[in-house]
Motif scaffolding. Structure first.
Motif, PDB file in Angstrom:
ATOM      1  N   ARG A 136       0.777  -1.175   0.215  1.00 58.57           N
ATOM      2  CA  ARG A 136      -0.028   0.115  -0.116  1.00 58.57           C
ATOM      3  C   ARG A 136       0.995   0.902   0.129  1.00 58.57           C
ATOM      4  O   ARG A 136       2.033   1.085   0.252  1.00 58.57           O
ATOM      5  N   ALA A 137       0.151   2.278  -0.190  1.00 55.70           N
ATOM      6  CA  ALA A 137       0.849   3.823  -0.248  1.00 55.70           C
ATOM      7  C   ALA A 137       1.674   3.904   1.046  1.00 55.70           C
ATOM      8  O   ALA A 137       1.026   3.784   2.008  1.00 55.70           O
ATOM      9  N   GLY A 138       3.046   4.153   1.345  1.00 53.98           N
ATOM     10  CA  GLY A 138       3.533   4.502   2.561  1.00 53.98           C
ATOM     11  C   GLY A 138       4.314   5.627   2.185  1.00 53.98           C
ATOM     12  O   GLY A 138       4.438   6.315   1.048  1.00 53.98           O
ATOM     13  N   ALA A 139       4.930   6.322   3.317  1.00 54.50           N
ATOM     14  CA  ALA A 139       5.565   7.414   3.372  1.00 54.50           C
ATOM     15  C   ALA A 139       7.074   7.399   3.760  1.00 54.50           C
ATOM     16  O   ALA A 139       7.194   6.873   4.774  1.00 54.50           O
ATOM     17  N   MET A 140       7.897   8.007   3.092  1.00 55.64           N
ATOM     18  CA  MET A 140       9.219   7.918   3.657  1.00 55.64           C
ATOM     19  C   MET A 140       9.896   9.534   3.784  1.00 55.64           C
ATOM     20  O   MET A 140       9.699  10.399   2.863  1.00 55.64           O
ATOM     21  N   PHE A 141      10.413   9.684   4.899  1.00 60.06           N
ATOM     22  CA  PHE A 141      11.037  11.033   5.076  1.00 60.06           C
ATOM     23  C   PHE A 141      12.685  10.631   5.183  1.00 60.06           C
ATOM     24  O   PHE A 141      13.011   9.842   6.005  1.00 60.06           O
ATOM     25  N   GLY A 188      24.835  17.522   9.182  1.00 59.08           N
ATOM     26  CA  GLY A 188      26.018  18.346   8.527  1.00 59.08           C
ATOM     27  C   GLY A 188      26.828  17.639   7.789  1.00 59.08           C
ATOM     28  O   GLY A 188      27.528  18.185   6.927  1.00 59.08           O
ATOM     29  N   THR A 189      27.216  16.280   8.194  1.00 59.68           N
ATOM     30  CA  THR A 189      28.161  15.680   7.406  1.00 59.68           C
ATOM     31  C   THR A 189      27.545  14.639   6.278  1.00 59.68           C
ATOM     32  O   THR A 189      28.426  13.805   5.774  1.00 59.68           O
ATOM     33  N   GLY A 190      26.525  14.696   6.082  1.00 57.50           N
ATOM     34  CA  GLY A 190      25.849  13.828   5.104  1.00 57.50           C
ATOM     35  C   GLY A 190      25.406  12.353   5.768  1.00 57.50           C
ATOM     36  O   GLY A 190      25.043  11.600   4.777  1.00 57.50           O
ATOM     37  N   ARG A 191      25.700  12.165   6.893  1.00 56.47           N
ATOM     38  CA  ARG A 191      24.993  10.846   7.553  1.00 56.47           C
ATOM     39  C   ARG A 191      23.564  10.944   7.195  1.00 56.47           C
ATOM     40  O   ARG A 191      22.925  11.964   7.587  1.00 56.47           O
ATOM     41  N   ARG A 192      22.690   9.858   6.890  1.00 52.73           N
ATOM     42  CA  ARG A 192      21.431   9.916   6.671  1.00 52.73           C
ATOM     43  C   ARG A 192      20.463   9.094   7.362  1.00 52.73           C
ATOM     44  O   ARG A 192      21.021   8.203   8.084  1.00 52.73           O
ATOM     45  N   LEU A 193      19.438   9.370   7.651  1.00 55.59           N
ATOM     46  CA  LEU A 193      18.325   8.665   8.341  1.00 55.59           C
ATOM     47  C   LEU A 193      17.064   8.767   7.447  1.00 55.59           C
ATOM     48  O   LEU A 193      16.809   9.544   6.999  1.00 55.59           O
ATOM     49  N   THR A 194      16.342   7.506   7.777  1.00 51.12           N
ATOM     50  CA  THR A 194      14.955   7.601   6.919  1.00 51.12           C
ATOM     51  C   THR A 194      13.770   7.138   8.135  1.00 51.12           C
ATOM     52  O   THR A 194      14.103   6.360   8.908  1.00 51.12           O
ATOM     53  N   VAL A 195      12.745   7.855   7.847  1.00 52.83           N
ATOM     54  CA  VAL A 195      11.491   7.481   8.863  1.00 52.83           C
ATOM     55  C   VAL A 195      10.757   6.955   7.746  1.00 52.83           C
ATOM     56  O   VAL A 195      10.094   7.629   7.004  1.00 52.83           O
ATOM     57  N   LEU A 196      10.024   5.722   8.023  1.00 50.65           N
ATOM     58  CA  LEU A 196       9.163   5.121   7.283  1.00 50.65           C
ATOM     59  C   LEU A 196       7.751   4.966   7.762  1.00 50.65           C
ATOM     60  O   LEU A 196       7.619   4.518   9.010  1.00 50.65           O
ATOM     61  N   LEU A 197       6.845   5.261   6.955  1.00 45.77           N
ATOM     62  CA  LEU A 197       5.376   4.989   7.537  1.00 45.77           C
ATOM     63  C   LEU A 197       4.463   4.222   6.802  1.00 45.77           C
ATOM     64  O   LEU A 197       4.624   4.397   5.529  1.00 45.77           O
ATOM     65  N   GLY A 198       3.814   3.230   7.362  1.00 43.94           N
ATOM     66  CA  GLY A 198       3.237   2.395   6.294  1.00 43.94           C
ATOM     67  C   GLY A 198       1.959   1.773   7.097  1.00 43.94           C
ATOM     68  O   GLY A 198       1.818   1.896   8.282  1.00 43.94           O
ATOM     69  N   ILE A 220      -0.942   2.427  12.011  1.00 44.33           N
ATOM     70  CA  ILE A 220       0.417   2.890  11.236  1.00 44.33           C
ATOM     71  C   ILE A 220       1.581   2.105  11.787  1.00 44.33           C
ATOM     72  O   ILE A 220       1.484   2.152  13.158  1.00 44.33           O
ATOM     73  N   GLY A 221       1.997   1.773  10.928  1.00 40.66           N
ATOM     74  CA  GLY A 221       3.523   1.285  11.480  1.00 40.66           C
ATOM     75  C   GLY A 221       4.746   2.182  11.220  1.00 40.66           C
ATOM     76  O   GLY A 221       4.786   2.950  10.071  1.00 40.66           O
ATOM     77  N   TYR A 222       5.559   2.214  12.001  1.00 40.50           N
ATOM     78  CA  TYR A 222       6.750   3.263  11.983  1.00 40.50           C
ATOM     79  C   TYR A 222       8.039   2.540  11.783  1.00 40.50           C
ATOM     80  O   TYR A 222       8.014   1.779  12.657  1.00 40.50           O
ATOM     81  N   ALA A 223       9.130   3.027  11.043  1.00 37.93           N
ATOM     82  CA  ALA A 223      10.392   2.639  11.194  1.00 37.93           C
ATOM     83  C   ALA A 223      11.202   3.839  10.915  1.00 37.93           C
ATOM     84  O   ALA A 223      11.335   4.328  10.161  1.00 37.93           O
ATOM     85  N   VAL A 224      12.399   3.801  12.028  1.00 38.98           N
ATOM     86  CA  VAL A 224      13.649   4.798  12.057  1.00 38.98           C
ATOM     87  C   VAL A 224      14.744   3.989  11.582  1.00 38.98           C
ATOM     88  O   VAL A 224      15.021   3.141  12.303  1.00 38.98           O
ATOM     89  N   THR A 225      15.226   4.297  10.552  1.00 38.57           N
ATOM     90  CA  THR A 225      16.434   3.402   9.965  1.00 38.57           C
ATOM     91  C   THR A 225      17.714   4.450   9.751  1.00 38.57           C
ATOM     92  O   THR A 225      17.616   5.473   9.384  1.00 38.57           O
TER      93      THR A 225
END
Lengths: 183, 277
Positions: free
Chosen positions: B197-202, B207-217, B245-250
Motif C-alpha cells: 500500500r502507499a507508504g511515506a518515507m522521510f 551536517g556531514t551527510g549521514r542519513r536517516l529515514t523515517v518510514l510510515l506504512g 500505522i507502522g513506523y520505522a526509523v532506519t
C-alpha cells in the motif's frame, strides 16, 4: 517536479563566480580525487564520487564551522562513500567494471599487481577501508579519524586492525574473485 | 614486568607502523619485536601494504583541467538525467554499459548471473507484502540513502505540501518530525509501497551527510507493539506499530543516537495525533 535539488537555498547567484571558499575547495580537489578513488572500485566511480562530494561541500558550505575544510570535506566524502557502497553491495553487478579495462590512467606498475591489490581492497567493508585509507594514504592521526567518522578511537583501532589483517590475508591467497561480499 | 617489555599492545604496533610514536617508544617496540618474530612478520606485512597502497593511489592526487567545472557543476548546470537514473553522468553511463557487458560475459561463462541480466533501475520495486516492516525500511534506506540527487521526490522546502500529499496517500493525517535538536535536518520525502500500500518515507541528513529515514506504512491488523530493534549489516532500524500505522526509523548511526531519533519521532507523532483527535 523535483524540488529537492537546491533545497539548501544556497543560491548560486549570491556568490560571485568564484570566491575564497570555492578556491579553497578547488585546491583540495586533488586530495579529494585520491581519497574518492581509495573508497571505490573503479576510476569512473572515483570521479563520480568526487563530483558528488564537491557538489555536497558547496551546497553545505553554510554548515561548515570554519575550521579544517579538508577534514570536513573528507568526512562528507566518507559518508558519501559509505552510502554508495551500500548500494553497490546490494547490486553487486555494478562492481564488475573494475575488470573491464576502464582504467583511464597510465600507471607504470604491473597491472596484474594493481588488480590484485584492488581485489583485496574490495573485500574490505567500506568502514574498515575508510579507516585504513585515512590513516595510511591521507596520514590522519587516529584521533582525527575518530572525530571525522564520529566513532570512538577504540573503533578506529579495531577497524584498522581488521583492515590490515584482512588485506594481508587476501594478498596471501589471491585466488578468489569475490563478486559478493560474504555476510 | 621488565621495563614494560611485556606490555606492547596491538595498538602500539599500529602506532609504530604509522609513525605515531616518539623515539623512545619506537625503540621499545623494536626491541620487543626482536623477541616476537610472528608479530615482527605481521608488522613487516603492514608496512609493505602501506607502501604498496600509497604507490597505488599516488597518481590520483592530481589536478585536472576540468576541476574548475566541478565547482560550476553544482545544481542546475550539471547535466540532468533521463529516465535511466543511474546514467546521471558520463561515468554513470560508462558504468551502466560496463556493468551490462560484464553481466553478459559473466552470464555467458557461468550462467550464474542470468537472472540478474536485466539492468536494475534505481526505482524501488514494490516490496513483497510478506516482508516485514523493518526489512522494507532497510531496503528503502539502502536504496535511497545512496541517492545524491534523487533521494526524495519533494524537498524540505515544500514541507507543507509534502505532509499533505503523503498524509492523503497514507490516508492518515501526517506531521513531519523535526529532528533538528538531534542535528538532523529534513531532506524531503517520497511515496513508496509498504506492505503493498502507499507508504511515506522521510529522509534526514546531518551536517556531514549521514542519513536517516523515517518510514510510515499502513498496518491493517491494527495492533500495537512496543519499540523493537532490528539490525542487519550495520543498518539499524527501530520500529513500532501504533494502531493503523507502522513506523520505522532506519540509519547507519550509533544505536543510542538512533534510539533518541526514534523517541523523538514517537513523541512528535503522538503529539500531533493528540492535537488532531
Amino acid at each position: 517536479m523535483s524540488q529537492s535539488r537546491n533545497g539548501d537555498g544556497e543560491g548560486a547567484g549570491e556568490h560571485p563566480a568564484s570566491d575564497r571558499f570555492e578556491e579553497d575547495v578547488l585546491a583540495l580537489v586533488p586530495a579529494l580525487r585520491r581519497y574518492a578513488r581509495c573508497l571505490v572500485r573503479s576510476d569512473p566511480d572515483g570521479e563520480d564520487l568526487l563530483q558528488d562530494c564537491v557538489e555536497k561541500v558547496l551546497s553545505r558550505r553554510a554548515q561548515w564551522r570554519g575550521v579544517n575544510l579538508r577534514a570536513w570535506a573528507f568526512t562528507i566524502m566518507t559518508n558519501l562513500g559509505r552510502n554508495r557502497h551500500r548500494y553497490v553491495t546490494m547490486h553487486p553487478q555494478v562492481a564488475l567494471d573494475e575488470d573491464l579495462g576502464l582504467q583511464a590512467e597510465d600507471h607504470e606498475s604491473d597491472p596484474l599487481e594493481r588488480s590484485r591489490l584492488e581485489r583485496a581492497l574490495n573485500g574490505l567493508s567500506t568502514e574498515n577501508r575508510s579507516v585504513l585509507m585515512l590513516v595510511v594514504i591521507e596520514g590522519y592521526r587516529y584521533q582525527d579519524v575518530a572525530e571525522m567518522m564520529a566513532i570512538p578511537i577504540g573503533t578506529v583501532m579495531s577497524r584498522l586492525s581488521r583492515a590490515r589483517r584482512q588485506l594481508a590475508e587476501a594478498m596471501k591467497d589471491d585466488n578468489v574473485i569475490s563478486m559478493r561480499r560474504p555476510k | 614486568m621488565t621495563e614494560g617489555h611485556n606490555t606492547v599492545s596491538e595498538d602500539d604496533l599500529h602506532a609504530y607502523v604509522d609513525g605515531a610514536l616518539g623515539p623512545r617508544e619506537r625503540l621499545r617496540i623494536e626491541q620487543w619485536l626482536e623477541q616476537n618474530p610472528a608479530q615482527a612478520e605481521e608488522v613487516r606485512q603492514w608496512r609493505a601494504q602501506a607502501v604498496e597502497l600509497r604507490a597505488h593511489f599516488a597518481g590520483y592526487a592530481r589536478s585536472d583541467a576540468g576541476d574548475r567545472a566541478l565547482l560550476l557543476a553544482n545544481g542546475s548546470e550539471r547535466p540532468q538525467q533521463n529516465p535511466a537514473k543511474d546514467a546521471r553522468s558520463f561515468a554513470g553511463i560508462a558504468r551502466a554499459v560496463a556493468a551490462g557487458l560484464a553481466l553478459f560475459v559473466a552470464g555467458g561463462l557461468t550462467g550464474l548471473y542470468a537472472p540478474t541480466l536485466l539492468p536494475t533501475d534505481r526505482e524501488i520495486q514494490p516490496i513483497a507484502a510478506a516482508d516485514s516492516l523493518p526489512r522494507q525500511a532497510q531496503s528503502a534506506f539502502l536504496v535511497y540513502a545512496s541517492e545524491v540527487r534523487h533521494a526524495v521526490e519533494v524537498g524540505a522546502d515544500d514541507q507543507t505540501h509534502l505532509a499533505t500529499w503523503l498524509g492523503k496517500r497514507l490516508d492518515h493525517p501526517l506531521s513531519i518530525p523535526d529532528l533538528s535538536s538531534l542535528g538532523f535536518s529534513l531532506v524531503g520525502g517520497r511515496l513508496l509501497p509498504v506492505n503493498g500500500r502507499a507508504g511515506a518515507m522521510f529522509m534526514y541528513e546531518d551536517g556531514t551527510g549521514r542519513r536517516l529515514t523515517v518510514l510510515l506504512g499502513r498496518n491493517d491488523d491494527n495492533r500495537e507493539t512496543s519499540f523493537r530493534i532490528d539490525s542487519t549489516d550495520g543498518v539499524e532500524t527501530f520500529y513500532w506499530i501504533d494502531g493503523p500505522i507502522g513506523y520505522a526509523v532506519t540509519g547507519e548511526v550509533p544505536r543510542d543516537l538512533l534510539q533518541q531519533v526514534a523517541d523523538e519521532c514517537y513523541r512528535q507523532f503522538e503529539k500531533s495525533e493528540a492535537t488532531k483527535s
